[in-house]
Scaffold this active site. Sequence first.
Site, PDB file in Angstrom:
ATOM      1  N   TYR A 141      35.325  42.334  35.585  1.00 48.27           N
ATOM      2  CA  TYR A 141      33.948  42.429  35.079  1.00 48.27           C
ATOM      3  C   TYR A 141      33.464  43.871  35.023  1.00 48.27           C
ATOM      4  CZ  TYR A 141      32.568  37.480  35.090  1.00 48.27           C
ATOM      5  OH  TYR A 141      32.427  36.151  34.814  1.00 48.27           O
ATOM      6  N   LYS A 190      46.263  35.592  41.404  1.00 48.50           N
ATOM      7  CA  LYS A 190      47.304  35.422  40.375  1.00 48.50           C
ATOM      8  C   LYS A 190      48.357  36.487  40.645  1.00 48.50           C
ATOM      9  CE  LYS A 190      48.902  33.649  36.454  1.00 48.50           C
ATOM     10  NZ  LYS A 190      49.448  32.281  36.367  1.00 48.50           N
ATOM     11  N   ASP A 223      45.932  29.141  38.710  1.00 49.84           N
ATOM     12  CA  ASP A 223      46.179  28.026  37.775  1.00 49.84           C
ATOM     13  C   ASP A 223      46.395  26.722  38.542  1.00 49.84           C
ATOM     14  OD1 ASP A 223      48.527  29.212  38.693  1.00 49.84           O
ATOM     15  OD2 ASP A 223      49.586  29.145  36.779  1.00 49.84           O
ATOM     16  N   ASP A 247      34.158  32.723  38.919  1.00 50.05           N
ATOM     17  CA  ASP A 247      33.240  32.260  37.870  1.00 50.05           C
ATOM     18  C   ASP A 247      33.762  30.960  37.269  1.00 50.05           C
ATOM     19  OD1 ASP A 247      31.157  32.393  35.896  1.00 50.05           O
ATOM     20  OD2 ASP A 247      32.640  33.158  34.463  1.00 50.05           O
ATOM     21  N   ASP A 251      32.439  26.660  37.911  1.00 51.40           N
ATOM     22  CA  ASP A 251      31.946  25.768  36.849  1.00 51.40           C
ATOM     23  C   ASP A 251      32.780  24.487  36.845  1.00 51.40           C
ATOM     24  OD1 ASP A 251      29.999  27.625  35.910  1.00 51.40           O
ATOM     25  OD2 ASP A 251      30.393  27.073  33.820  1.00 51.40           O
TER      26      ASP A 251
HETATM   27  C1  IPM Z   1      27.493  33.383  36.273  1.00 48.20           C
HETATM   28  C2  IPM Z   1      27.481  33.760  34.806  1.00 48.20           C
HETATM   29  C3  IPM Z   1      27.573  35.261  34.670  1.00 48.20           C
HETATM   30  C4  IPM Z   1      28.934  35.674  35.204  1.00 48.20           C
HETATM   31  C5  IPM Z   1      27.372  35.850  33.264  1.00 48.20           C
HETATM   32  C6  IPM Z   1      26.154  35.335  32.600  1.00 48.20           C
HETATM   33  C7  IPM Z   1      27.347  37.343  33.320  1.00 48.20           C
HETATM   34  O1  IPM Z   1      28.468  33.083  34.107  1.00 48.20           O
HETATM   35  O2  IPM Z   1      26.637  33.865  37.029  1.00 48.20           O
HETATM   36  O3  IPM Z   1      28.343  32.569  36.673  1.00 48.20           O
HETATM   37  O4  IPM Z   1      29.957  35.558  34.499  1.00 48.20           O
HETATM   38  O5  IPM Z   1      28.973  36.144  36.345  1.00 48.20           O
HETATM   39 MN    MN Z   2      29.441  31.515  35.271  1.00 44.14          MN
END
Ligand code: IPM
Ligand code: MN
Length: 357
Positions: A141, A190, A223, A247, A251
Site C-alpha cells: 500500500y 506468501k 492462498d 484487507d 472481507d
Molecule cells: C479498508 C479499505 C481501504 C483499504 C481502502 C478504501 C483504502 O478497503 O479499510 O479495508 O484497502 O485499506
Molecule cells: Mn477493505
Amino acid sequence: MKANIVLLPGDGIGPEIVLQAQRVLEAVAARFGHEFEFSSHMIGGVAIDTCGDPLPQETIAACRNSDAILLGAVGGPKWDDPSAKTRPEAGLLKIRKELGLFANLRPIRLFDELLDASPLRREIIEGTDILFLRELTGGIYFGESGTDGNGQSESAYQSMVYSVSEVERIVRLAAKAAQGRDNRLTSVDKANVLEPSRLWRRVAARVMEEEFPDVKYDVVLVDAMAMHLINRPSDFDVVVTGNMFGDILTDEASMLPGSLGMLPSASLGSDGPGLYEPIHGSAPDIAGEGVANPLATILASAMLLRHSLGLEDEAKVIEVAVQSVLADGLRTHDIARGNASIGTEPMGSAVVERVSV
Ligand code: IPM
Ligand code: MN
Ligand code: NAD
C-alpha cells in the site's frame, strides 16, 4: 469523563451510519455521566469536491487534537476515474500514516442470533472467534509506485516493502493479544513467492521464539488461508498478516458472521488517538436509501470506548445492546436473508433505546 471525538463521515453511506453511532455514543454519555464533544470533519470524495484534497490539513489537525476518531467510509463511482489526479482512498491511507496507526484490529465475532444469516452452514461457523491484526501503514500500500513509458509500452509498478521493525511491532502486538485470549497465533504470508514475506516469516519466528515461547504459533500461506477460513474458521484464534492480505482476508471473513455490515475495526498506533471504522466501504449501491446496516459502525464505537477511552463497561453496554436488538429479531436487509427488515435509523434507535435503559 470528558472526551473530544472527531467524526469523519466521508462518502456514500458513511454519514448515515456515523450518525447512528454518534447517537449511541450520546446515549452512553447520558447514561454514565460522560461529556463527549463531537466535531465533524471532511475526508474522501466530499473533501475533494469541496477543497480539492481528500485529507485537508484542517482535518489532520482536528484528528491530532482528538481523543479518538470515528470514520464512516470514503470513495464512490464519482471519483473512480483511473486517471484522476487524486482519490478519496488516498485520504484514508494518509490519515493512517500521519497518525502512525500501524495496527488494524478486526475481530470476527459471531452473534448466535445470526448463525443462520451466514451463507456458510451453521456447523462450519459455530465456535468461530478470530481476531485479525492487519499491518496498516506498510507493505504494498505504501511502496514506491509509478508508471513508465507510453502507449503499448506503458507499464506500472508498486513495490511491497517490509522492514524488520514494522514486522516486529505488529507481531508483538498480535502475540500479546493472543496471550489475553486462547494463546494461539497464526501468521499469514506468501513466503514461497515474495521476498518481503520471507523477511516477515523470519522476523515473526524470531520474535515468537525469543519473546513469546508460551504462545502456540504457526504459519499459513495466504492462498491456503483463504480456503481454511471458510472450511475450518473455528480453528483460528489470533491471525497476524500484512496490509493487503489482511484487507482481502477480512472481507472474506465477514461472511462468517453473515455481512460486511457487522464488522468493526480499530486502527491503533503506539500513542495518540485511535481511529475506529467499519471494515466495509461506502456502499454506493445503497447510499442515500436509508437501508445500510449501522451495526458495524456502532460496534466500532464500542471499540473506541474500550481502546481509546478505557471505558470497558460502556463498551460492553453497546455490545450487549446490539446482541439484544438481534435477539429481538431486528434485521437490516443485509442480515435479513429475505425476511422482514428495518432501515438504518430504526436500527440505530433500537440500539439507543437499549443503551439508555
Ligand atoms: C479498508 C479499505 C481501504 C483499504 C481502502 C478504501 C483504502 O478497503 O479499510 O479495508 O484497502 O485499506
Ligand atoms: Mn477493505
Ligand atoms: P463496499 O464495502 O462499499 O460494498 C460491498 C457490498 O457490501 C455492497 O453490495 C454494499 O451494499 C454492501 N455493504 C457494505 N456495507 C454495508 C452495510 N453497512 N450495510 C449493508 N450493506 C453493506 O465495497 P465496494 O462496493 O467494493 O466499494 C465501494 C467504495 O468504498 C469504493 O470506492 C472503495 O474504495 C470504498 N471503500 C472504502 C472503505 C473505507 O472507507 N474504509 C473500505 C472499503 C471500500
